[in-house]
Design a protein around this motif. Structure first.
Motif, PDB file in Angstrom:
ATOM      1  N   LEU A 106     -19.508  -3.699  62.681  1.00  0.00           N
ATOM      2  CA  LEU A 106     -18.384  -3.807  61.748  1.00  0.00           C
ATOM      3  C   LEU A 106     -18.552  -5.012  60.829  1.00  0.00           C
ATOM      4  CD1 LEU A 106     -15.722  -2.678  60.797  1.00  0.00           C
ATOM      5  CD2 LEU A 106     -14.552  -4.016  62.575  1.00  0.00           C
ATOM      6  N   GLU A 107     -19.047  -6.118  61.377  1.00  0.00           N
ATOM      7  CA  GLU A 107     -19.274  -7.295  60.542  1.00  0.00           C
ATOM      8  C   GLU A 107     -20.301  -7.003  59.451  1.00  0.00           C
ATOM      9  OE1 GLU A 107     -21.011 -11.858  60.811  1.00  0.00           O
ATOM     10  OE2 GLU A 107     -20.429 -10.831  62.665  1.00  0.00           O
ATOM     11  N   ARG A 108     -21.374  -6.293  59.803  1.00  0.00           N
ATOM     12  CA  ARG A 108     -22.375  -5.945  58.793  1.00  0.00           C
ATOM     13  C   ARG A 108     -21.774  -5.052  57.718  1.00  0.00           C
ATOM     14  NH1 ARG A 108     -25.562  -5.043  63.247  1.00  0.00           N
ATOM     15  NH2 ARG A 108     -25.617  -2.796  62.883  1.00  0.00           N
ATOM     16  N   ALA A 109     -20.939  -4.112  58.141  1.00  0.00           N
ATOM     17  CA  ALA A 109     -20.300  -3.225  57.164  1.00  0.00           C
ATOM     18  C   ALA A 109     -19.380  -4.017  56.242  1.00  0.00           C
ATOM     19  CB  ALA A 109     -19.521  -2.137  57.885  1.00  0.00           C
ATOM     20  N   TYR A 110     -18.633  -4.942  56.824  1.00  0.00           N
ATOM     21  CA  TYR A 110     -17.746  -5.773  56.011  1.00  0.00           C
ATOM     22  C   TYR A 110     -18.546  -6.605  55.011  1.00  0.00           C
ATOM     23  CZ  TYR A 110     -13.557  -4.874  58.882  1.00  0.00           C
ATOM     24  OH  TYR A 110     -12.483  -4.294  59.499  1.00  0.00           O
ATOM     25  N   ARG A 111     -19.624  -7.209  55.479  1.00  0.00           N
ATOM     26  CA  ARG A 111     -20.449  -8.041  54.589  1.00  0.00           C
ATOM     27  C   ARG A 111     -21.002  -7.203  53.432  1.00  0.00           C
ATOM     28  NH1 ARG A 111     -21.932 -13.144  55.848  1.00  0.00           N
ATOM     29  NH2 ARG A 111     -21.467 -13.925  57.949  1.00  0.00           N
ATOM     30  N   SER A 112     -21.447  -6.002  53.765  1.00  0.00           N
ATOM     31  CA  SER A 112     -21.979  -5.136  52.713  1.00  0.00           C
ATOM     32  C   SER A 112     -20.894  -4.775  51.709  1.00  0.00           C
ATOM     33  CB  SER A 112     -22.563  -3.859  53.330  1.00  0.00           C
ATOM     34  OG  SER A 112     -23.684  -4.156  54.135  1.00  0.00           O
ATOM     35  N   TYR A 113     -19.699  -4.470  52.208  1.00  0.00           N
ATOM     36  CA  TYR A 113     -18.610  -4.109  51.299  1.00  0.00           C
ATOM     37  C   TYR A 113     -18.215  -5.296  50.420  1.00  0.00           C
ATOM     38  CZ  TYR A 113     -14.073  -3.002  49.406  1.00  0.00           C
ATOM     39  OH  TYR A 113     -13.021  -2.824  48.529  1.00  0.00           O
ATOM     40  N   ILE A 114     -18.176  -6.478  51.017  1.00  0.00           N
ATOM     41  CA  ILE A 114     -17.864  -7.685  50.236  1.00  0.00           C
ATOM     42  C   ILE A 114     -18.880  -7.849  49.110  1.00  0.00           C
ATOM     43  CG2 ILE A 114     -17.836 -10.211  50.331  1.00  0.00           C
ATOM     44  CD1 ILE A 114     -16.668  -9.921  53.190  1.00  0.00           C
ATOM     45  N   GLY A 115     -20.147  -7.629  49.436  1.00  0.00           N
ATOM     46  CA  GLY A 115     -21.183  -7.726  48.420  1.00  0.00           C
ATOM     47  C   GLY A 115     -21.002  -6.701  47.316  1.00  0.00           C
ATOM     48  N   VAL A 116     -20.699  -5.450  47.721  1.00  0.00           N
ATOM     49  CA  VAL A 116     -20.481  -4.395  46.728  1.00  0.00           C
ATOM     50  C   VAL A 116     -19.294  -4.741  45.831  1.00  0.00           C
ATOM     51  CG1 VAL A 116     -19.779  -1.987  46.408  1.00  0.00           C
ATOM     52  CG2 VAL A 116     -21.526  -2.567  48.110  1.00  0.00           C
ATOM     53  N   LYS A 117     -18.222  -5.207  46.433  1.00  0.00           N
ATOM     54  CA  LYS A 117     -17.021  -5.566  45.675  1.00  0.00           C
ATOM     55  C   LYS A 117     -17.329  -6.660  44.646  1.00  0.00           C
ATOM     56  CE  LYS A 117     -12.270  -7.234  46.427  1.00  0.00           C
ATOM     57  NZ  LYS A 117     -11.604  -6.123  45.688  1.00  0.00           N
ATOM     58  N   GLN A 118     -18.082  -7.657  45.055  1.00  0.00           N
ATOM     59  CA  GLN A 118     -18.469  -8.725  44.126  1.00  0.00           C
ATOM     60  C   GLN A 118     -19.331  -8.175  42.987  1.00  0.00           C
ATOM     61  OE1 GLN A 118     -20.417 -11.604  46.576  1.00  0.00           O
ATOM     62  NE2 GLN A 118     -18.513 -12.416  47.426  1.00  0.00           N
ATOM     63  N   CYS A 119     -20.229  -7.255  43.334  1.00  0.00           N
ATOM     64  CA  CYS A 119     -21.127  -6.694  42.320  1.00  0.00           C
ATOM     65  C   CYS A 119     -20.355  -5.890  41.276  1.00  0.00           C
ATOM     66  CB  CYS A 119     -22.177  -5.815  42.986  1.00  0.00           C
ATOM     67  SG  CYS A 119     -23.388  -6.739  43.971  1.00  0.00           S
ATOM     68  N   VAL A 120     -19.346  -5.152  41.721  1.00  0.00           N
ATOM     69  CA  VAL A 120     -18.540  -4.377  40.781  1.00  0.00           C
ATOM     70  C   VAL A 120     -17.756  -5.307  39.863  1.00  0.00           C
ATOM     71  CG1 VAL A 120     -16.612  -2.765  40.555  1.00  0.00           C
ATOM     72  CG2 VAL A 120     -18.374  -2.371  42.298  1.00  0.00           C
ATOM     73  N   GLU A 121     -17.152  -6.344  40.454  1.00  0.00           N
ATOM     74  CA  GLU A 121     -16.301  -7.244  39.684  1.00  0.00           C
ATOM     75  C   GLU A 121     -17.105  -8.144  38.751  1.00  0.00           C
ATOM     76  OE1 GLU A 121     -14.182  -9.334  42.686  1.00  0.00           O
ATOM     77  OE2 GLU A 121     -12.775  -7.683  43.090  1.00  0.00           O
ATOM     78  N   ALA A 122     -18.333  -8.437  39.112  1.00  0.00           N
ATOM     79  CA  ALA A 122     -19.132  -9.398  38.350  1.00  0.00           C
ATOM     80  C   ALA A 122     -19.381  -8.953  36.921  1.00  0.00           C
ATOM     81  CB  ALA A 122     -20.455  -9.664  39.061  1.00  0.00           C
ATOM     82  N   ARG A 123     -19.611  -7.665  36.708  1.00  0.00           N
ATOM     83  CA  ARG A 123     -19.978  -7.189  35.364  1.00  0.00           C
ATOM     84  C   ARG A 123     -18.937  -6.236  34.787  1.00  0.00           C
ATOM     85  NH1 ARG A 123     -23.374 -10.016  32.656  1.00  0.00           N
ATOM     86  NH2 ARG A 123     -23.923  -8.153  31.443  1.00  0.00           N
ATOM     87  N   ARG A 124     -17.733  -6.291  35.328  1.00  0.00           N
ATOM     88  CA  ARG A 124     -16.675  -5.427  34.806  1.00  0.00           C
ATOM     89  C   ARG A 124     -16.398  -5.783  33.339  1.00  0.00           C
ATOM     90  NH1 ARG A 124     -12.371  -5.763  38.639  1.00  0.00           N
ATOM     91  NH2 ARG A 124     -13.149  -3.844  39.619  1.00  0.00           N
ATOM     92  N   GLY A 125     -16.434  -4.770  32.475  1.00  0.00           N
ATOM     93  CA  GLY A 125     -16.188  -4.991  31.061  1.00  0.00           C
ATOM     94  C   GLY A 125     -17.457  -5.205  30.254  1.00  0.00           C
ATOM     95  N   TYR A 126     -18.598  -5.354  30.924  1.00  0.00           N
ATOM     96  CA  TYR A 126     -19.867  -5.531  30.214  1.00  0.00           C
ATOM     97  C   TYR A 126     -20.569  -4.177  30.069  1.00  0.00           C
ATOM     98  CZ  TYR A 126     -19.520 -10.594  30.941  1.00  0.00           C
ATOM     99  OH  TYR A 126     -19.113 -11.903  30.935  1.00  0.00           O
ATOM    100  N   ALA A 127     -21.457  -4.121  29.091  1.00  0.00           N
ATOM    101  CA  ALA A 127     -22.237  -2.897  28.908  1.00  0.00           C
ATOM    102  C   ALA A 127     -23.246  -2.724  30.040  1.00  0.00           C
ATOM    103  CB  ALA A 127     -22.949  -2.921  27.560  1.00  0.00           C
ATOM    104  N   ALA A 128     -23.874  -3.822  30.420  1.00  0.00           N
ATOM    105  CA  ALA A 128     -24.840  -3.789  31.527  1.00  0.00           C
ATOM    106  C   ALA A 128     -24.113  -4.189  32.802  1.00  0.00           C
ATOM    107  CB  ALA A 128     -26.000  -4.732  31.253  1.00  0.00           C
TER     108      ALA A 128
END
Length: 231
Positions: A106-128
């Motif tokens: 579960l911890e690994r799944a949480y860490r992966s989701y946290i990473g995915v969430k950061q990746c989505v938010e990092a470039r929100r609104g950008y073309a790339a």
């Protein structure tokens, strides 16, 4: 120089000394003189020059001792390598046992989701972008399903405590640099993702993290790979 080479060396030395001491003998028949020394063997040296034979014997003993020393060193090195491999295998086995526990999964799944969430938010609104909004929604659905399945297998799990732990830096320094930092949601990882520049390393990390979460999901819920009839 081995024993045979030592014999040859002794024979050539004797030949040169005799040649210097009695040049008349050499000049009388040079070819015969030099050829006669080509056939000097160990027995001849032992009979005619016992002192030189002692040198050869000493050399042989040194060779035997050196070979034995090398053999022992090789055996010690091999034993050391076997022990290191055994320790490594035991550590791997112990870590595999820990990783297989519901809390670790579960911890690994949480860490992966946290990473995915950061990746989505990092470039929100950008073309790339690194990951799409749809991938973020899919990752959330998958981590929810993983949490539900693991809690079903172990009702004693404390998701809130595990979530808090997943937000902390790993116990050991990340071995993969940027990817390890991005995993953290305490601000250290986010600062890499929120730079205005698009980073290929971040893109690789984000895609691998998303795929990793998907792999965790399908491994825990095999039925998810079955395509359901929708008509």
């Amino acid at each position: 120089m081995n024993a045979n080479q030592t014999v040859q060396f002794v024979a050539s030395t004797i030949r040169d000394e005799v040649g210097r001491a009695a040049p008349a003998i050499v000049n009388r028949n040079p070819r015969l003189f030099y050829e006669s020394f080509e056939h000097i063997d160990r027995a001849t040296i032992a009979n005619c020059w016992p002192t030189l034979e002692a040198v050869i014997v000493s050399k042989e003993r040194q060779e035997i001792a050196a070979a034995e020393s090398e053999r022992r060193q090789q055996e010690a090195q091999q034993q050391k390598e076997r022990e290191a491999e055994a320790v490594s295998a035991e550590r791997f086995r112990q870590q595999a046992t820990i990783d297989a526990q519901p809390g670790s999964r579960l911890e690994r799944a949480y860490r992966s989701y946290i990473g995915v969430k950061q990746c989505v938010e990092a470039r929100r609104g950008y073309a790339a972008i690194y990951l799409t909004e749809e991938q973020g929604i899919d990752a959330k659905a998958k981590v929810v399903a993983i949490e539900k399945a693991l809690r079903g297998s172990d009702p004693t799990l404390d998701p809130d405590a595990i979530w808090t732990k997943a937000n902390q830096p790993p116990a050991q320094e990340p071995s993969d640099g940027l990817a390890g930092l991005i995993q953290l949601s305490d601000g250290i990882g986010k600062q890499w993702l929120t730079y205005p520049q698009w980073f290929e390393e971040s893109d690789d990390y984000c895609r691998h993290t998303y795929v990793g979460l998907s792999d965790q999901f399908t491994a825990l819920i095999p039925d998810s790979r079955v395509v359901k009839k929708d008509f």
